[in-house]
Write an enzyme that holds these catalytic residues in place. Sequence first.
Site, PDB file in Angstrom:
ATOM      1  N   GLY A 123      -0.372   4.189  -3.425  1.00 42.34           N
ATOM      2  CA  GLY A 123      -0.567   3.862  -5.013  1.00 42.34           C
ATOM      3  C   GLY A 123      -1.332   2.177  -4.745  1.00 42.34           C
ATOM      4  N   ARG A 140     -16.420   6.886  -0.053  1.00 43.64           N
ATOM      5  CA  ARG A 140     -16.115   7.889  -1.397  1.00 43.64           C
ATOM      6  C   ARG A 140     -16.552   8.157  -1.649  1.00 43.64           C
ATOM      7  NH1 ARG A 140     -10.080   6.101  -0.997  1.00 43.64           N
ATOM      8  NH2 ARG A 140      -8.860   6.133   1.462  1.00 43.64           N
ATOM      9  N   ARG A 144      -4.960  13.478  -3.604  1.00 43.11           N
ATOM     10  CA  ARG A 144      -6.229  12.212  -4.243  1.00 43.11           C
ATOM     11  C   ARG A 144      -7.239  13.321  -3.899  1.00 43.11           C
ATOM     12  NH1 ARG A 144      -6.323   6.767  -1.788  1.00 43.11           N
ATOM     13  NH2 ARG A 144      -6.831   7.767   0.136  1.00 43.11           N
ATOM     14  N   ARG A 170      -3.514   9.601   8.972  1.00 43.56           N
ATOM     15  CA  ARG A 170      -3.086   8.554   7.525  1.00 43.56           C
ATOM     16  C   ARG A 170      -1.183   8.656   7.456  1.00 43.56           C
ATOM     17  NH1 ARG A 170      -6.526   6.318   4.083  1.00 43.56           N
ATOM     18  NH2 ARG A 170      -9.044   5.955   5.061  1.00 43.56           N
ATOM     19  N   ASN A 192       7.442   2.215  -4.956  1.00 46.63           N
ATOM     20  CA  ASN A 192       6.228   3.247  -5.666  1.00 46.63           C
ATOM     21  C   ASN A 192       6.327   4.309  -7.035  1.00 46.63           C
ATOM     22  OD1 ASN A 192       4.589   3.936  -8.003  1.00 46.63           O
ATOM     23  ND2 ASN A 192       2.532   3.863  -6.719  1.00 46.63           N
TER      24      ASN A 192
HETATM   25  N1  LIG Z   1      -6.823  -5.228   7.900  1.00 50.04           N
HETATM   26  C1  LIG Z   1      -7.446  -4.858   6.722  1.00 50.04           C
HETATM   27  N2  LIG Z   1      -6.637  -3.608   6.262  1.00 50.04           N
HETATM   28  C2  LIG Z   1      -7.708  -3.059   5.046  1.00 50.04           C
HETATM   29  C3  LIG Z   1      -8.588  -4.154   5.200  1.00 50.04           C
HETATM   30  N3  LIG Z   1      -9.307  -3.119   3.637  1.00 50.04           N
HETATM   31  C4  LIG Z   1      -8.735  -2.270   3.763  1.00 50.04           C
HETATM   32  N4  LIG Z   1      -7.658  -2.303   4.931  1.00 50.04           N
HETATM   33  C5  LIG Z   1      -5.967  -1.202   4.760  1.00 50.04           C
HETATM   34  O1  LIG Z   1      -6.919  -0.098   5.203  1.00 50.04           O
HETATM   35  C6  LIG Z   1      -6.515   0.963   5.366  1.00 50.04           C
HETATM   36  C7  LIG Z   1      -7.630   1.812   4.897  1.00 50.04           C
HETATM   37  O2  LIG Z   1      -7.780   1.548   3.834  1.00 50.04           O
HETATM   38  P1  LIG Z   1      -9.002   2.825   2.479  1.00 50.04           P
HETATM   39  O3  LIG Z   1      -9.794   3.559   3.811  1.00 50.04           O
HETATM   40  O4  LIG Z   1      -9.415   2.522   1.445  1.00 50.04           O
HETATM   41  O5  LIG Z   1      -7.351   3.957   2.839  1.00 50.04           O
HETATM   42  P2  LIG Z   1      -6.713   4.491   1.691  1.00 50.04           P
HETATM   43  O6  LIG Z   1      -5.804   3.666   2.117  1.00 50.04           O
HETATM   44  O7  LIG Z   1      -5.880   5.615   1.561  1.00 50.04           O
HETATM   45  O8  LIG Z   1      -7.300   4.009   0.185  1.00 50.04           O
HETATM   46  C8  LIG Z   1      -5.567   0.809   4.167  1.00 50.04           C
HETATM   47  O9  LIG Z   1      -4.178   0.325   4.416  1.00 50.04           O
HETATM   48  C9  LIG Z   1      -6.062  -0.444   3.398  1.00 50.04           C
HETATM   49  O10 LIG Z   1      -4.841  -1.494   2.726  1.00 50.04           O
HETATM   50  C10 LIG Z   1      -8.894  -5.346   5.304  1.00 50.04           C
HETATM   51  O11 LIG Z   1      -9.844  -5.890   4.710  1.00 50.04           O
HETATM   52  N5  LIG Z   1      -8.119  -5.722   6.314  1.00 50.04           N
HETATM   53  N1  LIG Z   2       3.510   6.114  -9.103  1.00 52.43           N
HETATM   54  C1  LIG Z   2       3.128   7.365  -8.312  1.00 52.43           C
HETATM   55  N2  LIG Z   2       3.248   8.489  -9.178  1.00 52.43           N
HETATM   56  C2  LIG Z   2       2.267   9.501  -8.510  1.00 52.43           C
HETATM   57  N3  LIG Z   2       1.173   9.631  -8.174  1.00 52.43           N
HETATM   58  C3  LIG Z   2       0.924   8.038  -8.060  1.00 52.43           C
HETATM   59  C4  LIG Z   2       1.588   6.883  -8.685  1.00 52.43           C
HETATM   60  N4  LIG Z   2       1.204   5.813  -7.604  1.00 52.43           N
HETATM   61  C5  LIG Z   2      -0.131   6.183  -7.624  1.00 52.43           C
HETATM   62  N5  LIG Z   2      -0.467   7.679  -7.232  1.00 52.43           N
HETATM   63  C6  LIG Z   2      -1.767   8.654  -7.031  1.00 52.43           C
HETATM   64  O1  LIG Z   2      -1.574   8.958  -5.853  1.00 52.43           O
HETATM   65  C7  LIG Z   2      -3.088   8.598  -5.384  1.00 52.43           C
HETATM   66  C8  LIG Z   2      -3.473   7.597  -4.170  1.00 52.43           C
HETATM   67  O2  LIG Z   2      -3.054   6.517  -4.988  1.00 52.43           O
HETATM   68  P1  LIG Z   2      -4.014   4.922  -4.152  1.00 52.43           P
HETATM   69  O3  LIG Z   2      -4.086   4.219  -5.205  1.00 52.43           O
HETATM   70  O4  LIG Z   2      -5.683   5.810  -4.342  1.00 52.43           O
HETATM   71  O5  LIG Z   2      -3.174   4.555  -2.848  1.00 52.43           O
HETATM   72  P2  LIG Z   2      -3.660   3.685  -2.167  1.00 52.43           P
HETATM   73  O6  LIG Z   2      -4.266   2.658  -2.247  1.00 52.43           O
HETATM   74  O7  LIG Z   2      -2.460   3.568  -1.464  1.00 52.43           O
HETATM   75  O8  LIG Z   2      -4.268   4.766  -0.928  1.00 52.43           O
HETATM   76  C9  LIG Z   2      -3.987   8.821  -6.390  1.00 52.43           C
HETATM   77  O9  LIG Z   2      -4.280   9.825  -6.920  1.00 52.43           O
HETATM   78  C10 LIG Z   2      -2.831   8.063  -7.601  1.00 52.43           C
HETATM   79  O10 LIG Z   2      -3.505   8.420  -8.961  1.00 52.43           O
END
Ligand SMILES: Nc1nc2c(ncn2[C@@H]2O[C@H](COP(=O)(O)OP(=O)(O)O)[C@@H](O)[C@H]2O)c(=O)[nH]1
Ligand SMILES: Nc1ncnc2c1ncn2[C@@H]1O[C@H](COP(=O)(O)OP(=O)(O)O)[C@@H](O)[C@H]1O
Length: 419
Positions: free
Chosen positions: A165, A193, A286, A297, A320
Amino acid sequence: MGEAPALFVEDLLSEHTNGFASKSKGSQTTTIVSDKTLVQFIAHQNLRSVIGFNQYLIGGTDDESTSTIEVRIFDRSTGQLIVPKVLGTKPKQCKGHSAVLLNEDRILIVKGGSSPDDCTWFLEVDTKFVRQQRESLETEVVAWSKGIRGEAEKPIVISGPSGVGKGTLIAELMKEFPSMFGFSVSHTTRAPREKEKDGVHYHFTDRSVMEKAIKDGKFLEFAAVHGNLYGTSIEAVEVVADEGKRCILDIDVQGARSVRASSLEAIFIFICPPSFDELEKRLRERGTETEEQIQKRLRNAKAELEQGQSGGIFDHILVNDDLEACYESLKKLLGLEGIVSTTPKSLSELVDLPAVHSVLKIDQKILINCRPAEVEKASKQLFVLDVSALKGGAPGRTRGLNLYAVDTFANGVDGMKQL
Ligand SMILES: Nc1nc2c(ncn2[C@@H]2O[C@H](COP(=O)(O)OP(=O)(O)O)[C@@H](O)[C@H]2O)c(=O)[nH]1
Ligand SMILES: Nc1ncnc2c1ncn2[C@@H]1O[C@H](COP(=O)(O)OP(=O)(O)O)[C@@H](O)[C@H]1O
């Protein structure tokens, strides 16, 4: 500030009018750095701050096509002119500039013909960050850092496993406080995405391009996460600071560790899920990843949760569970409870520094004289730039500058106002 410094300024001005350097377009400053004495003198419109071996030649290259202020280093021990690797966003060319050596590790550049929010820049030549980069890049390095008046809050680093989240919480914060927070847009080699926009959510990039940029020292940190490369460019952090906003970084635990070890002072927050099952449920619901990616992941989440909660990196850990409750906790630890969004202070009412000006350093105060040298009796304008409480620096901005205007007349100090 009391009256004494103002009178001191006046005395110095009458005695040292010719000791100020006036810069014209294309002029170049030479600042010489070592660890011994400091001598300042003027030669052919060039201000020289002399304390030793390396001479930093700033601006004034023959190449009229460059839109930014260039830097070269003259190594007096070898007689060679070196073009260093220049990190950070470079200042744009200006009509004239002055240079003053500060604390032997950075040079203050005052840009003439610039707005108050763009007139003070620092060229770091031997700060901790520059030394780190010099070692890792194995080449001569300097770094630009723009000066920002007053205090700016520390950047916020948010980490946590995929699907916990982070993005949702950051989006809430930016929506409620649009003028207060700015998102550091990372670079990534992963595919966008469906709803993601290039330059907004990420800078989507090729691996080879990103690897070259990393080699060129353009990144504050980077890490391989879930099979892709992610990284925070220095520019991403600077762009937010330029808007007068507090920077939020969404990065993984490895990235947080790198930032912790860097000179960027930040607040580190780790977000946990209420349970592993709930994390899996959120990731699946998601609907942005394939089954294979989800499995990857989730595998990585185990290690991230262990590292994130093991201490040493994060200042705060938030669970969260209920989104609203977690968001309220986040606001509370950022001191935002009961705060209504504000707009950043406008700088537009301040005057621009003229192209023709001169500078003089007295302790931790820089006097900027905007009076034309030939106009002895006319009213003149002086600025005092107090650099005694500098914070931050490259990578990112230098905060804590204090700029005062001093209106004086030939007969004495007429008035002083804080900008
Ligand atoms: N080290 C590093 N990690 C990053 C950066 N941007 C995103 N991430 C991390 O990469 C991971 C994957 O991000 P993403 O592909 O957007 O997937 P999500 O976290 O599932 O939304 C997450 O843990 C992010 O916090 C960056 O600039 N540097
Ligand atoms: N507290 C919560 N309870 C239920 N669903 C949540 C909560 N926080 C986030 N979500 C949902 O979980 C999914 C992942 O959240 P997201 O913000 O994309 O996570 P991250 O950026 O850490 O990968 C999204 O679909 C979001 O709407």
